[in-house]
Structures are given as structure tokens and as C-alpha cells.
Design a protein around this motif. Structure first.
Motif, PDB file in Angstrom:
ATOM      1  N   ALA A   1       0.949  -1.092   0.090  1.00  9.88           N
ATOM      2  CA  ALA A   1      -0.005  -0.030   0.107  1.00  9.88           C
ATOM      3  C   ALA A   1       0.789   1.308   0.027  1.00  9.88           C
TER       4      ALA A   1
ATOM      5  N   THR B   1      -4.622  -1.536 -10.033  1.00 11.09           N
ATOM      6  CA  THR B   1      -5.167  -2.740  -9.945  1.00 11.09           C
ATOM      7  C   THR B   1      -4.721  -3.483  -8.574  1.00 11.09           C
ATOM      8  N   HIS B   2      -3.271  -3.311  -7.939  1.00 12.60           N
ATOM      9  CA  HIS B   2      -3.070  -4.058  -6.831  1.00 12.60           C
ATOM     10  C   HIS B   2      -2.415  -3.385  -5.808  1.00 12.60           C
ATOM     11  N   THR B   3      -2.385  -2.042  -5.760  1.00 10.86           N
ATOM     12  CA  THR B   3      -1.802  -1.250  -4.770  1.00 10.86           C
ATOM     13  C   THR B   3      -2.892  -0.434  -3.768  1.00 10.86           C
ATOM     14  N   ARG B   4      -2.993  -0.644  -2.482  1.00 13.01           N
ATOM     15  CA  ARG B   4      -3.993  -0.112  -1.796  1.00 13.01           C
ATOM     16  C   ARG B   4      -3.558   1.180  -1.251  1.00 13.01           C
TER      17      ARG B   4
ATOM     18  N   ASN C   1     -12.562   2.064  -6.410  1.00 13.60           N
ATOM     19  CA  ASN C   1     -13.264   1.048  -5.627  1.00 13.60           C
ATOM     20  C   ASN C   1     -12.815   1.348  -4.336  1.00 13.60           C
TER      21      ASN C   1
ATOM     22  N   SER D   1     -12.896   0.067  -1.782  1.00 11.46           N
ATOM     23  CA  SER D   1     -12.255  -1.330  -0.840  1.00 11.46           C
ATOM     24  C   SER D   1     -10.941  -1.047  -1.229  1.00 11.46           C
ATOM     25  N   ARG D   2     -10.110  -0.514  -2.141  1.00  7.68           N
ATOM     26  CA  ARG D   2      -8.743  -0.315  -2.265  1.00  7.68           C
ATOM     27  C   ARG D   2      -8.164   0.844  -1.449  1.00  7.68           C
ATOM     28  N   TYR D   3      -9.154   1.614  -0.715  1.00 12.93           N
ATOM     29  CA  TYR D   3      -8.580   2.853  -0.250  1.00 12.93           C
ATOM     30  C   TYR D   3      -9.166   2.840   1.546  1.00 12.93           C
TER      31      TYR D   3
END
Ligand code: C2E
Ligand code: MG
Ligand code: MG
Ligand code: MG
Length: 286
Positions: free
Chosen positions: A56, A105-108, A137, A139-141
Motif C-alpha cells: 500500500a 489494480t493491486h496497490t492499496r 473502488n 475497498s482499495r482505499y
């Protein structure tokens, strides 16, 4: 236009104002200019797991003042809070971070939110709007708030936190252990994560109590099923001691400095996305 601004500023400088107050007023005016004229930017600091993988990043705001050079957020965020600019600053941060990271795509991504924002009626509604507009999205934050921001019995704060959680954002307690009410806050709010404050980390290996405190905080987090990260990790020794306490996530100069977007996306293998040619839309609060 600058003439107009100049004239406006003259009215700020009443002769009876002392130098410190004049200095504040002038910085506030400059900060307002920076918000209107794209003078702020975001940097991103890695948060890594025990293998050193970046899982992240924390978004941190930067202000490069045209005359005074770079001014630390520890100075201008409180100034914005006291001078009525924090809602505009906070909105700029949300817009810019969503625009820069929304397609990742993959890092919060963790975003700092001031107590003043959390207490503002309609803050969750604003975030909802900005999140939808940027198609992020949630849920990535992660929203970072200090425990002091959640202190007391503020109904608006509580409803903002709940609404953000419902949207899918997670909540991290920043600077954990430095406030007044860590434990009651954990009970009252559905917090997802604690960030062990840098002051405990920097004392690891110096005073022995800090190791006991960090150990207790990690155990507490585990008992309550919360994630835990240590901030301000600067040395191998500190990381080893944190690992010994059961801490598995780290943020600090040892594992990655705050850096510009371009460098960061290269490091984590995300896409740059579309260039932000225009300044982010002017915050509606100004
Ligand atoms: P914070 O949220 O606790 O952020 C961590 C601070 O520690 C950052 O300072 C970061 O650069 C610094 N740091 C990271 N690793 C190390 C380390 O190993 N050693 C040391 N000594 N420091 C480290 P920064 O960027 O100056 O920000 C200071 C504070 O300003 C933040 O503390 C946060 O409370 C506030 N802030 C920063 N950006 C924003 C923002 O976008 N919005 C709001 N509301 N507040 C912000
Ligand atoms: Mg933070
Ligand atoms: Mg912190
Ligand atoms: Mg801190």
C-alpha cells in the motif's frame, strides 16, 4: 487579477496586527492561491510487508511555496484547519488521489482526513460523489484519522465514519497511542487498523518501555482482529524489534521515502494513467 489579489491582501494587513498574525494571514492567502492555482501536489510513501513488498501507499500532500520553498504539512494543515481552508484542501486531496490512483489494480492507498473534515456534515456524501465521479473502488482505499478526531461524542463524525465504512472504505487510526482515548475509540468505532505512532518506534531500543508498549499495542490489535502497521521505521534494528513484537507491516524511511507519482508507479508496477493536464477541478468549498 493579481492586482486585485494584491489589493485584497492590503486589507488583511491592519497596522495593529502583530508580525506573527500577519505572517499567518499572508500564508493563508498563499495557501488559498495554491489551492486555486494547482500549487499543491501529492507524494506517496510505500507501506511494506515483512518481505519488503509494497502492499500500500500513504498519500501525503506537499506545498512548494513560490518564495518560501517547501512548507511541511505539519505546518500548513493546522493552518488550513484554523483558517477555514481545510475542507477545500481535503477535497483537493481526495480528487487528486482518486484521479492519480483510481485505475490502479493491486496497490492499496491510504488518505489522511482531518478531524474537521470528519466533523463536517456531508463529508461522507462528498466522498461518495467524488468516488463515483472517479469510478474508484473504495475497498482499495483506507481513510486515516487520528484517534483525537474520533474523540468525544460527535454524532456527525460517527455518521460519517459509518457511511464511509458502508461505502467500502476502511478506517485506520493514525498516530495510535498518542491521543487520549485510544481504547474507547476502538470500542466505539469499527476501526480496521491501527498505525503505531513514530514516537514509539523511534524509542525502540532506547527506552525499554517502548518495546513493552509496542508489544502491548500489537497484542491489542490482534485480540481485536485489527491490522497493525508501524510508522516512522528508520533503522533495521527498529524493524527487527517490531518483527519481534509481531508487527508485520512497516512504513518509514528505511523501507521507502515519500515520492512523486511517476517514481512510485514504476516501483509498484502500476500504470501512470492519463496525464492530469488540467489542474484538478477547483474544490467547491472555496
Ligand atoms: P502522518 O499521517 O502521521 O504521516 C506520516 C508522516 O511521517 C509524514 O510526514 C511522513 O513523511 C513522515 N515519515 C514517514 N516515514 C518517516 C520516518 O522514517 N521518519 C520520520 N521522521 N518521518 C517519517 P509529512 O508528510 O510531513 O506529514 C505530516 C502530517 O501532516 C501527517 O502525519 C498528517 O497528519 C498530515 N498530512 C499530510 N498529508 C495530509 C493530507 O493530505 N491531508 C491531511 N488532512 N493531513 C495530511
Ligand atoms: Mg497518516
Ligand atoms: Mg501517523
Ligand atoms: Mg505521525
Amino acid at each position: 487579477r493579481s492586482k486585485e489579489l494584491g489589493r485584497q491582501r492590503v486589507t488583511f494587513f491592519e497596522p495593529e496586527m502583530d508580525a506573527a498574525l500577519r505572517n499567518r494571514r499572508s500564508l493563508e492567502a498563499d495557501l488559498r492561491d495554491a489551492l486555486l492555482n494547482d500549487g499543491l501536489e501529492m507524494v506517496y510513501q510505500p507501506q511494506v510487508d515483512r518481505l519488503g513488498n509494497i502492499v500500500a501507499v500513504e498519500a501525503l500532500v506537499r506545498w512548494h511555496h513560490p518564495l518560501r520553498g517547501s512548507i511541511a504539512p505539519g505546518m500548513f494543515v493546522p493552518l488550513a484547519e484554523e483558517g477555514g481552508l481545510i475542507l477545500a484542501l481535503g477535497e483537493f486531496v481526495l480528487r487528486r488521489v482518486f484521479a492519480e490512483t483510481g485505475h490502479w489494480t493491486h496497490t492499496r492507498v491510504a488518505i489522511n482526513v482531518s478531524a474537521v473534515q470528519m466533523r463536517a456534515p456531508g463529508f461522507a456524501a462528498l466522498v461518495t460523489r467524488l468516488a463515483a465521479a472517479a469510478a474508484i473502488n473504495p475497498s482499495r482505499y483506507e481513510i486515516e484519522v487520528t484517534e483525537t478526531a474520533l474523540l468525544g461524542d460527535d454524532a456527525i463524525t460517527a455518521s460519517n465514519v459509518e457511511a464511509l465504512k458502508r461505502l467500502g472504505f476502511s478506517i485506520a487510526l493514525d498516530d495510535f497511542g498518542t491521543g487520549y482515548s485510544s481504547l474507547s475509540v476502538l470500542q466505539r468505532f469499527a476501526v480496521d487498523k491501527i498505525k503505531i505512532d513514530r514516537s514509539f518506534v523511534s524509542n525502540l531500543g532506547v527506552g525499554d518501555e517502548s518495546e513493552a508498549l509496542v508489544d502491548a499495542m500489537v497484542k491489542l490489535a490482534r485480540a481485536l482482529n485489527l491490522d497493525v502497521i508501524a510508522e516512522g521505521v528508520e533503522t533495521e534494528q527498529q524493524r527487527d524489534r517490531l518483527l519481534g513484537c509481531g508487527c508485520r507491516e512497516f512504513q518509514g524511511h528505511l523501507t521507502g521515502m515519500p515520492m512523486g507519482l511517476r517514481e512510485l508507479v514504476g516501483l509498484v508496477g502500476e500504470d501512470m494513467g492519463e496525464e492530469i493536464a488540467q489542474p484538478a477541478q477547483m474544490p467547491s468549498e472555496i
